[in-house]
Design a protein around this motif. Structure first.
Motif, PDB file in Angstrom:
ATOM      1  N   GLY A 210       5.123 -12.211 -10.075  1.00 55.62           N
ATOM      2  CA  GLY A 210       3.899 -11.720 -10.711  1.00 55.62           C
ATOM      3  C   GLY A 210       3.185 -10.696  -9.843  1.00 55.62           C
ATOM      4  N   MET A 211       3.175 -10.949  -8.530  1.00 51.09           N
ATOM      5  CA  MET A 211       2.509 -10.011  -7.600  1.00 51.09           C
ATOM      6  C   MET A 211       3.250  -8.678  -7.556  1.00 51.09           C
ATOM      7  N   ALA A 212       4.582  -8.751  -7.513  1.00 53.72           N
ATOM      8  CA  ALA A 212       5.394  -7.525  -7.483  1.00 53.72           C
ATOM      9  C   ALA A 212       5.132  -6.705  -8.753  1.00 53.72           C
ATOM     10  N   ARG A 213       4.982  -7.424  -9.872  1.00 51.71           N
ATOM     11  CA  ARG A 213       4.719  -6.733 -11.134  1.00 51.71           C
ATOM     12  C   ARG A 213       3.376  -5.999 -11.058  1.00 51.71           C
ATOM     13  N   ARG A 214       2.381  -6.678 -10.441  1.00 48.72           N
ATOM     14  CA  ARG A 214       1.052  -6.075 -10.319  1.00 48.72           C
ATOM     15  C   ARG A 214       1.078  -4.836  -9.427  1.00 48.72           C
ATOM     16  N   VAL A 215       1.911  -4.881  -8.368  1.00 49.88           N
ATOM     17  CA  VAL A 215       2.033  -3.701  -7.495  1.00 49.88           C
ATOM     18  C   VAL A 215       2.615  -2.539  -8.301  1.00 49.88           C
ATOM     19  N   ALA A 216       3.632  -2.851  -9.105  1.00 53.99           N
ATOM     20  CA  ALA A 216       4.255  -1.804  -9.935  1.00 53.99           C
ATOM     21  C   ALA A 216       3.240  -1.248 -10.940  1.00 53.99           C
ATOM     22  N   ILE A 217       2.411  -2.146 -11.473  1.00 49.36           N
ATOM     23  CA  ILE A 217       1.369  -1.699 -12.425  1.00 49.36           C
ATOM     24  C   ILE A 217       0.371  -0.797 -11.694  1.00 49.36           C
ATOM     25  N   ALA A 218      -0.077  -1.244 -10.502  1.00 49.38           N
ATOM     26  CA  ALA A 218      -1.037  -0.454  -9.711  1.00 49.38           C
ATOM     27  C   ALA A 218      -0.472   0.935  -9.432  1.00 49.38           C
ATOM     28  N   ARG A 219       0.816   0.995  -9.093  1.00 48.80           N
ATOM     29  CA  ARG A 219       1.452   2.286  -8.798  1.00 48.80           C
ATOM     30  C   ARG A 219       1.427   3.201 -10.026  1.00 48.80           C
ATOM     31  N   SER A 220       1.739   2.638 -11.190  1.00 47.49           N
ATOM     32  CA  SER A 220       1.803   3.506 -12.372  1.00 47.49           C
ATOM     33  C   SER A 220       0.405   3.928 -12.837  1.00 47.49           C
ATOM     34  N   LEU A 221      -0.595   3.049 -12.650  1.00 50.74           N
ATOM     35  CA  LEU A 221      -1.944   3.397 -13.104  1.00 50.74           C
ATOM     36  C   LEU A 221      -2.661   4.315 -12.122  1.00 50.74           C
ATOM     37  N   ALA A 222      -2.343   4.194 -10.826  1.00 51.65           N
ATOM     38  CA  ALA A 222      -3.013   5.014  -9.801  1.00 51.65           C
ATOM     39  C   ALA A 222      -2.623   6.483  -9.932  1.00 51.65           C
ATOM     40  N   HIS A 223      -1.452   6.734 -10.458  1.00 54.94           N
ATOM     41  CA  HIS A 223      -0.977   8.119 -10.592  1.00 54.94           C
ATOM     42  C   HIS A 223      -1.783   8.835 -11.686  1.00 54.94           C
ATOM     43  N   PRO A 224      -2.436   9.945 -11.341  1.00 59.12           N
ATOM     44  CA  PRO A 224      -3.236  10.650 -12.362  1.00 59.12           C
ATOM     45  C   PRO A 224      -2.346  11.397 -13.350  1.00 59.12           C
ATOM     46  N   ALA A 225      -1.874  10.673 -14.355  1.00 58.82           N
ATOM     47  CA  ALA A 225      -0.908  11.264 -15.294  1.00 58.82           C
ATOM     48  C   ALA A 225      -1.548  11.584 -16.637  1.00 58.82           C
ATOM     49  N   GLN A 226      -0.962  12.569 -17.316  1.00 53.99           N
ATOM     50  CA  GLN A 226      -1.430  12.897 -18.669  1.00 53.99           C
ATOM     51  C   GLN A 226      -0.733  11.995 -19.698  1.00 53.99           C
TER      52      GLN A 226
ATOM     53  N   LEU B 118       0.831  -1.200   0.000  1.00 58.50           N
ATOM     54  CA  LEU B 118       0.000   0.000   0.000  1.00 58.50           C
ATOM     55  C   LEU B 118       0.876   1.265   0.000  1.00 58.50           C
ATOM     56  N   ASP B 119       1.886   1.284   0.854  1.00 56.67           N
ATOM     57  CA  ASP B 119       2.796   2.438   0.920  1.00 56.67           C
ATOM     58  C   ASP B 119       3.535   2.634  -0.399  1.00 56.67           C
ATOM     59  N   ASN B 120       3.871   1.517  -1.052  1.00 59.19           N
ATOM     60  CA  ASN B 120       4.578   1.611  -2.328  1.00 59.19           C
ATOM     61  C   ASN B 120       3.735   2.314  -3.384  1.00 59.19           C
ATOM     62  N   VAL B 121       2.442   1.976  -3.412  1.00 59.05           N
ATOM     63  CA  VAL B 121       1.566   2.607  -4.414  1.00 59.05           C
ATOM     64  C   VAL B 121       1.337   4.081  -4.051  1.00 59.05           C
ATOM     65  N   MET B 122       1.198   4.345  -2.745  1.00 59.08           N
ATOM     66  CA  MET B 122       0.931   5.722  -2.309  1.00 59.08           C
ATOM     67  C   MET B 122       2.149   6.637  -2.448  1.00 59.08           C
ATOM     68  N   PHE B 123       3.338   6.040  -2.434  1.00 60.23           N
ATOM     69  CA  PHE B 123       4.591   6.810  -2.442  1.00 60.23           C
ATOM     70  C   PHE B 123       4.694   7.794  -3.616  1.00 60.23           C
ATOM     71  N   THR B 124       4.233   7.354  -4.788  1.00 56.43           N
ATOM     72  CA  THR B 124       4.422   8.206  -5.974  1.00 56.43           C
ATOM     73  C   THR B 124       3.196   9.079  -6.292  1.00 56.43           C
ATOM     74  N   LEU B 125       2.142   8.938  -5.492  1.00 53.20           N
ATOM     75  CA  LEU B 125       0.951   9.763  -5.761  1.00 53.20           C
ATOM     76  C   LEU B 125       1.248  11.231  -5.449  1.00 53.20           C
ATOM     77  N   PRO B 126       0.615  12.156  -6.166  1.00 53.75           N
ATOM     78  CA  PRO B 126       0.938  13.584  -5.983  1.00 53.75           C
ATOM     79  C   PRO B 126       0.765  14.043  -4.531  1.00 53.75           C
ATOM     80  N   GLU B 127       1.710  14.865  -4.068  1.00 53.63           N
ATOM     81  CA  GLU B 127       1.685  15.359  -2.686  1.00 53.63           C
ATOM     82  C   GLU B 127       0.451  16.221  -2.429  1.00 53.63           C
ATOM     83  N   SER B 128      -0.127  16.757  -3.527  1.00 56.75           N
ATOM     84  CA  SER B 128      -1.286  17.626  -3.371  1.00 56.75           C
ATOM     85  C   SER B 128      -2.535  16.858  -2.903  1.00 56.75           C
ATOM     86  N   LEU B 129      -2.562  15.558  -3.121  1.00 61.73           N
ATOM     87  CA  LEU B 129      -3.717  14.755  -2.700  1.00 61.73           C
ATOM     88  C   LEU B 129      -3.643  14.504  -1.195  1.00 61.73           C
ATOM     89  N   ASP B 130      -4.815  14.520  -0.510  1.00 59.07           N
ATOM     90  CA  ASP B 130      -4.769  14.217   0.922  1.00 59.07           C
ATOM     91  C   ASP B 130      -4.634  12.701   1.114  1.00 59.07           C
TER      92      ASP B 130
END
Lengths: 254, 197
Positions: free
Chosen positions: B124-140, B81-93
């Motif tokens: 495979g699970m680690a890969r999915r966490v990395a995928i979740a991290r990249s998709l969760a980030h609201p990127a253009q 959970l912390d891994n996915v949250m780590f890269t999310l924008p600081e502006s989000l609460d």
């Protein structure tokens, strides 16, 4: 849990065996002046414990050890971090650190006696002995930081504070802890050695010196036993702090 | 639209990219195609801004970029959970970050692994966490380098559907590097870009 208990039992058993060997040799020698038995040492320790001087001396030495150790940790981390900022700074610090590493403790003590009050000499010697260990390991820790994680953090514009707490600090911590554990042993040895030579009134070292004057080997063993026990306690505290910290990957946290 | 013009990139006297030009289209999955070692990952590194040593021009790069690297790059001392949250924008609460992270971890079948540390995850699970991290980030701009490695066919489809939903909902530009033909055939709205040196 079972393995943990078994390991502890084995450790206690090993200690008992060695104390037994000590007892047997002391019985064979049969000269407390050369080798007091474990029982004689414990009796001597109990006798020492009845005096207030004992507690003042232990407290004063402990304070010197902690002051020296903490100062060395702060300076070691600060200069270690600084040296990895630029290669020029690393080259600049290197001769000083190498010189400190190779100078014998006695030279430090004799030199420090010229400049400082006797009670401060052990602290300075402790700092000089522990500083290179902390400095070198901080450097190694920084070099072990995964550059790809830093790259990831920069891409996502993660703040500098978060990069430090989530990437840099966890990478440095294992190196720092091993340096601190080594330094705890160093700090006791260096402080007591310096105390023997500088002889501040309230100190374990001064008491060791008087045991030499009066050929009181039993007290020498008792004081030494106290040093060993205190050193082990501080080492255990440092290790437990690290094991329970968030920087340690605990095998059971899943 | 992202435009790359006359890109040259070399590593130790060896040309990796030589006079590469292309147009990356918005609202489409831009698939970078080419043989192994042709510089696809290098190209993603240049577009993401990680590698700035090249000649040529790249224009139209948006501000917010998310990049799924070929390696998982998970923080070893922090749980899933912390891994996915780590890269999310600081502006989000924190609550918003938590919600986003859980949404993608749940979608990828990792709802029971929030507190698991990377070393306890399978490949495979680690890969999915990395995928979740990249998709969760609201990127253009979303860069995906071999996202399907180590996943079974069912998960590949789930991942692709998540990617496509981002394309539709967040108005993203997507650049995908993958050799998975089944998945590439699955994508309808695509722009295939060939790199050949």
């Amino acid at each position: 849990m079972k393995n943990f208990t078994t390991t502890n039992k084995k450790k206690v058993f090993a200690i008992v065996i060695w104390i037994g060997i000590w007892q047997i040799i002391s019985l064979i020698v049969n000269q407390p002046l050369f080798l007091p038995s474990p029982i004689q040492t414990i009796v001597s320790l109990i006798e020492l414990g009845k005096t207030t001087t004992f507690y003042i001396s232990v407290g004063a030495t402990l304070l010197r050890v902690l002051t020296g150790l903490l100062t060395a940790i702060i300076l070691g981390i600060a200069f270690g971090l600084l040296s990895t900022k630029t290669h020029a700074l690393q080259i600049f610090f290197e001769p000083v650190v190498s010189t400190i590493k190779s100078i014998p403790v006695m030279s430090f003590i004799i030199l420090a006696l010229l400049y400082l009050k006797s009670s401060y000499v052990p602290v300075l010697v402790c700092i000089l002995l522990c500083f290179p260990v902390i400095y070198t390991n901080t450097q190694k820790g920084i070099l072990s930081i995964d550059k790809k994680l830093i790259e990831l953090a920069h891409l996502y514009k993660v703040s500098k504070v978060k990069i430090f707490t989530h990437i840099k600090l966890p990478a440095i911590m294992p190196y720092l802890l091993s340096a601190v554990l080594i330094s705890i042993g160093f700090s006791w040895k260096s402080v007591v050695t310096a105390e023997v030579l500088s002889a501040p009134l309230h100190s374990i070292g001064y008491n060791l010196y008087t045991t030499k004057l009066y050929l009181d080997t039993q007290s020498l063993f008792a004081w030494t036993l106290i040093i060993v026990i205190l050193s082990i306690i501080i080492e255990k505290i440092a290790n437990n702090l690290y094991q329970n910290s968030k920087w340690h990957i605990n095998g059971d946290n899943s | 639209m992202i435009r790359l013009e006359n890109i040259y990139k070399c590593f130790a006297d060896k040309d990796v990219l030589s006079n590469v030009s292309m147009i990356i289209e918005k609202d489409k999955v831009n698939i970078i195609n080419g043989p192994s070692g042709c510089g696809k990952t290098t190209l993603l590194n240049l577009i993401s801004g990680i590698d700035t040593e090249y000649t040529g021009t790249i224009t139209g790069i948006p501000k917010h970029i998310s990049y799924l690297f070929q390696e998982d790059r998970l923080l070893p001392y922090f749980n899933t959970l912390d891994n996915v949250m780590f890269t999310l924008p600081e502006s989000l609460d924190k609550e918003h970050k938590l919600k986003l992270a859980k949404k993608y971890l749940d979608a990828l079948g990792l709802s029971n692994e929030y507190k698991t540390y990377p070393r306890k995850l399978s490949g495979g699970m680690a890969r999915r966490v990395a995928i979740a991290r990249s998709l969760a980030h609201p990127a253009q701009l979303l860069l995906l380098d071999e996202p399907f490695n180590g996943l079974n066919i069912e998960l590949k489809h789930i991942v692709m559907d998540l990617i496509l939903s981002g394309l539709n909902q967040m108005d993203q530009t997507i650049i995908l590097v993958s050799h998975d033909q089944i998945i590439l055939d699955y994508i309808k709205n695509k722009n295939i870009i060939d790199i050949n040196i």
